[in-house]
Write a protein that holds these residues in place. Structure first.
Motif, PDB file in Angstrom:
ATOM      1  N   SER A 190      12.868 -36.089  43.272  1.00  0.00           N
ATOM      2  CA  SER A 190      13.773 -36.103  42.131  1.00  0.00           C
ATOM      3  C   SER A 190      13.146 -35.409  40.924  1.00  0.00           C
ATOM      4  CB  SER A 190      14.146 -37.547  41.775  1.00  0.00           C
ATOM      5  OG  SER A 190      15.031 -37.572  40.689  1.00  0.00           O
ATOM      6  N   GLY A 191      11.919 -35.760  40.613  1.00  0.00           N
ATOM      7  CA  GLY A 191      11.239 -35.162  39.455  1.00  0.00           C
ATOM      8  C   GLY A 191      11.000 -33.679  39.619  1.00  0.00           C
ATOM      9  N   SER A 192      10.520 -33.279  40.786  1.00  0.00           N
ATOM     10  CA  SER A 192      10.249 -31.850  41.004  1.00  0.00           C
ATOM     11  C   SER A 192      11.546 -31.054  41.100  1.00  0.00           C
ATOM     12  CB  SER A 192       9.365 -31.639  42.242  1.00  0.00           C
ATOM     13  OG  SER A 192       9.954 -32.193  43.389  1.00  0.00           O
ATOM     14  N   GLY A 193      12.576 -31.658  41.685  1.00  0.00           N
ATOM     15  CA  GLY A 193      13.877 -30.984  41.747  1.00  0.00           C
ATOM     16  C   GLY A 193      14.475 -30.795  40.365  1.00  0.00           C
ATOM     17  N   HIS A 195      24.399 -23.450  42.349  1.00  0.00           N
ATOM     18  CA  HIS A 195      24.601 -23.397  43.797  1.00  0.00           C
ATOM     19  C   HIS A 195      25.059 -24.772  44.302  1.00  0.00           C
ATOM     20  CE1 HIS A 195      23.661 -23.034  48.088  1.00  0.00           C
ATOM     21  NE2 HIS A 195      23.766 -21.735  47.902  1.00  0.00           N
ATOM     22  N   ARG A 196      25.864 -24.765  45.329  1.00  0.00           N
ATOM     23  CA  ARG A 196      26.415 -26.008  45.889  1.00  0.00           C
ATOM     24  C   ARG A 196      25.320 -27.012  46.264  1.00  0.00           C
ATOM     25  NH1 ARG A 196      29.321 -27.333  51.343  1.00  0.00           N
ATOM     26  NH2 ARG A 196      30.698 -28.993  50.655  1.00  0.00           N
ATOM     27  N   VAL A 197      24.272 -26.549  46.924  1.00  0.00           N
ATOM     28  CA  VAL A 197      23.181 -27.446  47.331  1.00  0.00           C
ATOM     29  C   VAL A 197      22.491 -28.030  46.095  1.00  0.00           C
ATOM     30  CG1 VAL A 197      20.940 -27.559  48.512  1.00  0.00           C
ATOM     31  CG2 VAL A 197      22.823 -26.287  49.546  1.00  0.00           C
ATOM     32  N   PRO A 215      20.551 -33.285  44.548  1.00  0.00           N
ATOM     33  CA  PRO A 215      19.951 -34.252  43.617  1.00  0.00           C
ATOM     34  C   PRO A 215      20.682 -35.599  43.600  1.00  0.00           C
ATOM     35  CG  PRO A 215      20.119 -32.112  42.567  1.00  0.00           C
ATOM     36  CD  PRO A 215      20.861 -32.013  43.873  1.00  0.00           C
ATOM     37  N   HIS A 216      21.998 -35.584  43.768  1.00  0.00           N
ATOM     38  CA  HIS A 216      22.744 -36.847  43.787  1.00  0.00           C
ATOM     39  C   HIS A 216      22.406 -37.670  45.030  1.00  0.00           C
ATOM     40  CE1 HIS A 216      25.008 -35.742  40.285  1.00  0.00           C
ATOM     41  NE2 HIS A 216      25.382 -34.608  40.844  1.00  0.00           N
ATOM     42  N   VAL A 217      22.211 -36.997  46.152  1.00  0.00           N
ATOM     43  CA  VAL A 217      21.826 -37.690  47.388  1.00  0.00           C
ATOM     44  C   VAL A 217      20.443 -38.309  47.213  1.00  0.00           C
ATOM     45  CG1 VAL A 217      21.294 -37.396  49.837  1.00  0.00           C
ATOM     46  CG2 VAL A 217      23.267 -36.207  48.844  1.00  0.00           C
ATOM     47  N   VAL A 235      19.464 -42.467  46.974  1.00  0.00           N
ATOM     48  CA  VAL A 235      18.454 -43.129  47.824  1.00  0.00           C
ATOM     49  C   VAL A 235      17.344 -43.707  46.943  1.00  0.00           C
ATOM     50  CG1 VAL A 235      16.746 -42.791  49.666  1.00  0.00           C
ATOM     51  CG2 VAL A 235      18.988 -41.661  49.808  1.00  0.00           C
ATOM     52  N   PHE A 236      16.968 -42.967  45.907  1.00  0.00           N
ATOM     53  CA  PHE A 236      15.946 -43.401  44.950  1.00  0.00           C
ATOM     54  C   PHE A 236      16.354 -44.726  44.295  1.00  0.00           C
ATOM     55  CE2 PHE A 236      13.490 -41.601  40.990  1.00  0.00           C
ATOM     56  CZ  PHE A 236      12.425 -42.441  41.240  1.00  0.00           C
ATOM     57  N   LEU A 237      17.575 -44.781  43.775  1.00  0.00           N
ATOM     58  CA  LEU A 237      18.062 -45.994  43.119  1.00  0.00           C
ATOM     59  C   LEU A 237      18.226 -47.131  44.127  1.00  0.00           C
ATOM     60  CD1 LEU A 237      19.072 -47.391  40.566  1.00  0.00           C
ATOM     61  CD2 LEU A 237      21.351 -46.477  41.067  1.00  0.00           C
ATOM     62  N   GLY A 238      18.735 -46.819  45.305  1.00  0.00           N
ATOM     63  CA  GLY A 238      18.885 -47.842  46.335  1.00  0.00           C
ATOM     64  C   GLY A 238      17.548 -48.441  46.741  1.00  0.00           C
ATOM     65  N   SER A 239      16.535 -47.595  46.864  1.00  0.00           N
ATOM     66  CA  SER A 239      15.206 -48.109  47.223  1.00  0.00           C
ATOM     67  C   SER A 239      14.623 -48.934  46.078  1.00  0.00           C
ATOM     68  CB  SER A 239      14.265 -46.968  47.622  1.00  0.00           C
ATOM     69  OG  SER A 239      14.012 -46.094  46.534  1.00  0.00           O
ATOM     70  N   ALA A 240      14.905 -48.554  44.831  1.00  0.00           N
ATOM     71  CA  ALA A 240      14.422 -49.329  43.683  1.00  0.00           C
ATOM     72  C   ALA A 240      15.047 -50.722  43.670  1.00  0.00           C
ATOM     73  CB  ALA A 240      14.751 -48.591  42.386  1.00  0.00           C
ATOM     74  N   ILE A 241      16.347 -50.777  43.908  1.00  0.00           N
ATOM     75  CA  ILE A 241      17.037 -52.073  43.935  1.00  0.00           C
ATOM     76  C   ILE A 241      16.515 -52.927  45.083  1.00  0.00           C
ATOM     77  CG2 ILE A 241      19.284 -53.179  44.342  1.00  0.00           C
ATOM     78  CD1 ILE A 241      20.504 -50.731  42.773  1.00  0.00           C
ATOM     79  N   THR A 242      16.315 -52.301  46.237  1.00  0.00           N
ATOM     80  CA  THR A 242      15.781 -53.024  47.396  1.00  0.00           C
ATOM     81  C   THR A 242      14.399 -53.579  47.096  1.00  0.00           C
ATOM     82  OG1 THR A 242      17.054 -51.612  48.893  1.00  0.00           O
ATOM     83  CG2 THR A 242      15.198 -52.827  49.853  1.00  0.00           C
ATOM     84  N   LEU A 243      13.538 -52.773  46.472  1.00  0.00           N
ATOM     85  CA  LEU A 243      12.188 -53.242  46.121  1.00  0.00           C
ATOM     86  C   LEU A 243      12.246 -54.393  45.124  1.00  0.00           C
ATOM     87  CD1 LEU A 243      10.278 -49.844  45.835  1.00  0.00           C
ATOM     88  CD2 LEU A 243       9.933 -51.620  47.572  1.00  0.00           C
TER      89      LEU A 243
END
Length: 131
Positions: free
Chosen positions: A16-19, A36-38, A43-45, A49-57
């Protein structure tokens, strides 16, 4: 299982940070790659996952925002980072505004990482004598 989620979270933080930084560089260079489409979707994908893993942790460890100070600091920093990032990549009307917002977002992201590593709500600000 906890370590697997933690490693996923750390991987997402790096991606996320490097992107974001790469998008910022493309923005400054006025590269068509920034639209560009990608570049608009990936970044949203990653951030989902980043936020989901934070909530899980947080759930797995029992460390919640507004209960644990360093987790609260990360959430507040995240809101600031999102607003600065949006200003840098979309909302900023001038290149100067966008570049300043980009720099502030990178510093904010770095501070969030320092809070996570130190488990101190002041993060790297403790090194400067501010807190």
């Amino acid at each position: 299982m906890y370590l697997t989620i933690k490693h996923l979270h750390i991987t997402c933080a790096v991606l996320s940070g490097s992107g974001f930084l790469l998008q910022g560089i493309w923005m400054m260079l006025r590269s068509p790659l920034v639209d560009h489409r990608v570049t608009r979707i990936l970044p949203h994908v990653i951030d989902t996952v980043f936020l989901g893993s934070a909530i899980t942790l947080a759930v797995m460890s029992g460390q919640y925002p507004f209960v644990v100070p360093w987790v609260t600091a990360k959430v507040i920093g995240l809101v600031a980072y999102i607003l600065l990032g949006a200003t840098a990549l979309r909302w900023g009307r001038t290149m100067r505004t966008r570049v300043l917002a980009l720099a502030a977002a990178v510093v904010t992201f770095s501070w969030i990482v320092s809070v996570a590593l130190s488990k101190n709500p002041a993060g790297f600000l403790t090194l400067t004598g501010v807190f």
